[in-house]
Design an enzyme around this catalytic site. Structure first.
Site, PDB file in Angstrom:
ATOM      1  N   ASP A  16      39.839   8.954  29.873  1.00  0.00           N
ATOM      2  CA  ASP A  16      38.490   8.798  30.439  1.00  0.00           C
ATOM      3  C   ASP A  16      38.484   8.890  31.960  1.00  0.00           C
ATOM      4  OD1 ASP A  16      37.584   8.381  27.880  1.00  0.00           O
ATOM      5  OD2 ASP A  16      37.522   6.191  28.060  1.00  0.00           O
ATOM      6  N   ARG A  62      38.332  -8.095  35.744  1.00  0.00           N
ATOM      7  CA  ARG A  62      37.324  -7.181  36.312  1.00  0.00           C
ATOM      8  C   ARG A  62      36.883  -7.526  37.726  1.00  0.00           C
ATOM      9  NH1 ARG A  62      39.248  -3.426  33.373  1.00  0.00           N
ATOM     10  NH2 ARG A  62      38.495  -3.274  31.236  1.00  0.00           N
ATOM     11  N   ASP A 103      32.184  -4.989  30.184  1.00  0.00           N
ATOM     12  CA  ASP A 103      32.939  -4.674  31.395  1.00  0.00           C
ATOM     13  C   ASP A 103      32.106  -3.966  32.460  1.00  0.00           C
ATOM     14  OD1 ASP A 103      35.346  -5.908  30.794  1.00  0.00           O
ATOM     15  OD2 ASP A 103      35.987  -4.250  29.527  1.00  0.00           O
ATOM     16  N   SER A 106      41.092   0.718  20.900  1.00  0.00           N
ATOM     17  CA  SER A 106      40.846   0.619  22.332  1.00  0.00           C
ATOM     18  C   SER A 106      41.510  -0.668  22.807  1.00  0.00           C
ATOM     19  CB  SER A 106      39.344   0.585  22.585  1.00  0.00           C
ATOM     20  OG  SER A 106      39.106   0.045  23.862  1.00  0.00           O
TER      21      SER A 106
HETATM   22  N1  ARG Z   1      35.619  -8.183  24.362  1.00  0.00           N
HETATM   23  C1  ARG Z   1      36.438  -8.410  25.506  1.00  0.00           C
HETATM   24  C2  ARG Z   1      35.591  -8.767  26.690  1.00  0.00           C
HETATM   25  O1  ARG Z   1      34.430  -8.473  26.741  1.00  0.00           O
HETATM   26  C3  ARG Z   1      37.367  -7.270  25.814  1.00  0.00           C
HETATM   27  C4  ARG Z   1      36.707  -5.991  26.213  1.00  0.00           C
HETATM   28  C5  ARG Z   1      37.624  -4.810  26.373  1.00  0.00           C
HETATM   29  N2  ARG Z   1      38.322  -4.586  25.153  1.00  0.00           N
HETATM   30  C6  ARG Z   1      38.992  -3.468  24.824  1.00  0.00           C
HETATM   31  N3  ARG Z   1      39.649  -3.495  23.717  1.00  0.00           N
HETATM   32  N4  ARG Z   1      39.010  -2.417  25.571  1.00  0.00           N
HETATM   33  O2  ARG Z   1      36.089  -9.373  27.609  1.00  0.00           O
END
Ligand code: ARG
Length: 399
Positions: free
Chosen positions: A14, A94, A123, A174
């Site tokens: 990506d 993040r 995110d 993912s």
């Molecule tokens: N659900 C989690 C959060 O919102 C992780 C998000 C990213 N997860 C991923 N498998 N890429 O903090």
């Protein structure tokens, strides 16, 4: 330069496609930033690839210690577990990533930062809102939110432009990972009835495959921060790495959760967070010794609020800072040692001690040496039970 965009670059499909897409769409120069939060990224390979695709500047930085001391420890001290279970690894990373993107954007006098998030997750909110707090005038671009390409279309886009790809590593899930945990979603996990396949996990063995002998481990805390394992003093990164190894090897750290995203949907996510689970359990046990009933109870409520703030991308806010101030104050006397027993997927507190403990053996004991004045209980109960007796006499017995 004023026509620059600073992109958070992981080295994956990506964000590799995003370098070229942003160049074409915005006629901009792209500076990339790749950060190591403990996710085992090959920093140098990412740097080379970014430059090869056409980035004008490609920074790579190791932010592991900053991540642990500035983000993870405060969340641990707060007891921050989203919906009671998720230790927030992704969510805590993040704001830190955004902080460094903004820093480079300011150095470059860039007009925007960019990230690879889609428009469905939490995110994107965390990036965008953190940027709003740190640099209110800076634009945030999220190519994957705009381009509407499927994965196959992205690959075709990349091939047509000679963008080097490393498609072999791709799993059917993912995954986002850093020192505090792995987040695993999508693929067959989207059916909440499907049992987590063993191959979804990478840091933990199954309970069945874990050793048949329990492993005991001692964790030393100073003012709510873990500083040693089995008596060996370690810095934040090394301590979390070691704890991940020890707990993971005993099958501790797996979480299977259907969670409520900020954007209103429920999603099924697996987490692997061996260190986080063990350290939260140990920290809580120590607080049980060193805080009063009122402190513990109020702090529990605050921990839920703190977790929501982190989950919802509100790290860089006055409210979180205020919560932190309270939490810090509660940790003044949270020092001591907790012994955990790790055994076939379970993590159990089996011992705790502290020089600042409020647990007093002379008050608790049923043996000799008892200093508790049992006769004083009579008067205490008289007064404590007074409103109950009064109500029963006047209004009759409540059933
Ligand atoms: N659900 C989690 C959060 O919102 C992780 C998000 C990213 N997860 C991923 N498998 N890429 O903090």
């Amino acid at each position: 330069m004023a026509d620059t965009i600073v992109l958070a670059y992981s080295g994956g499909l990506d964000t590799s496609v995003a370098i070229r897409w942003l160049q074409e769409r915005y006629e901009a120069g792209i500076a990339t930033l790749t950060m190591d939060l403990g996710g085992k990224v090959d920093l140098e390979a990412a740097r080379q690839r970014a430059l090869q695709i056409g980035a004008t500047r490609a920074d790579v930085i190791d932010v592991r210690e900053e991540f642990i001391t500035e983000y993870v420890w405060p969340a641990l001290q707060a007891g921050a577990l989203y919906e009671g279970v998720y230790p927030l690894a992704t969510a805590l990373g993040r704001p830190l990533i955004t902080k460094h993107l903004v820093r480079i954007a300011q150095e470059e006098e860039a007009f925007a930062i960019a990230h690879g998030c889609t428009g469905k997750g939490n995110d994107q909110v965390r990036f965008d809102v953190s940027a709003a707090a740190l640099a209110p005038k800076l634009q945030v671009v999220a190519p994957a939110r705009e381009w509407n390409m499927t994965r196959d279309e992205e690959i075709a886009y990349a091939l047509a432009r000679d963008i080097p790809l490393d498609l072999n590593k791709r799993s059917s899930y993912s995954v986002d990972e850093n020192l505090w945990g792995r987040s695993i979603e999508a693929g067959d996990l989207e059916d909440p009835w499907v049992s987590p396949p063993e191959e979804a996990y990478a840091w933990t063995v199954s309970a069945a495959a874990a050793p048949d002998q329990p492993r005991e481990v001692e964790i030393t805390f100073r003012q709510g921060i873990p500083i040693a394992i089995d008596g060996q003093e370690l810095g934040g990164t090394a301590l979390v790495e070691l704890m991940n190894d020890i707990a993971g090897a005993n099958g501790v750290g797996r979480i299977d959760h259907v969670e409520n995203r900020l954007v209103g949907i429920k999603s099924r996510e697996l987490y692997e967070a061996p260190a986080a689970i063990a350290l939260h359990a140990a920290h809580r046990a120590l607080e049980g010794m060193c805080l009063t009933k009122e402190q513990s109870r109020f702090k529990d409520r605050l921990g839920a609020e703190y977790a929501d703030m982190v989950y919802n991308g509100l790290w860089f806010t006055a409210h979180r800072r205020d919560l932190d101030a309270y939490v810090k104050s509660t940790q003044t006397h949270v020092s001591g040692i907790v012994r955990l027993q790790l055994f076939k997927g379970t993590c159990t507190v089996v011992g705790r001690k502290s020089d600042e403990s409020l647990y007093r053996h002379d008050l608790a004991t049923y043996d000799k040496g008892d200093s508790f004045d049992q006769a004083a209980s009579v008067g205490f109960i008289q007064i404590f039970g007074l409103p109950v007796r009064t109500q029963a006499e006047v209004q009759g017995q409540a059933d």
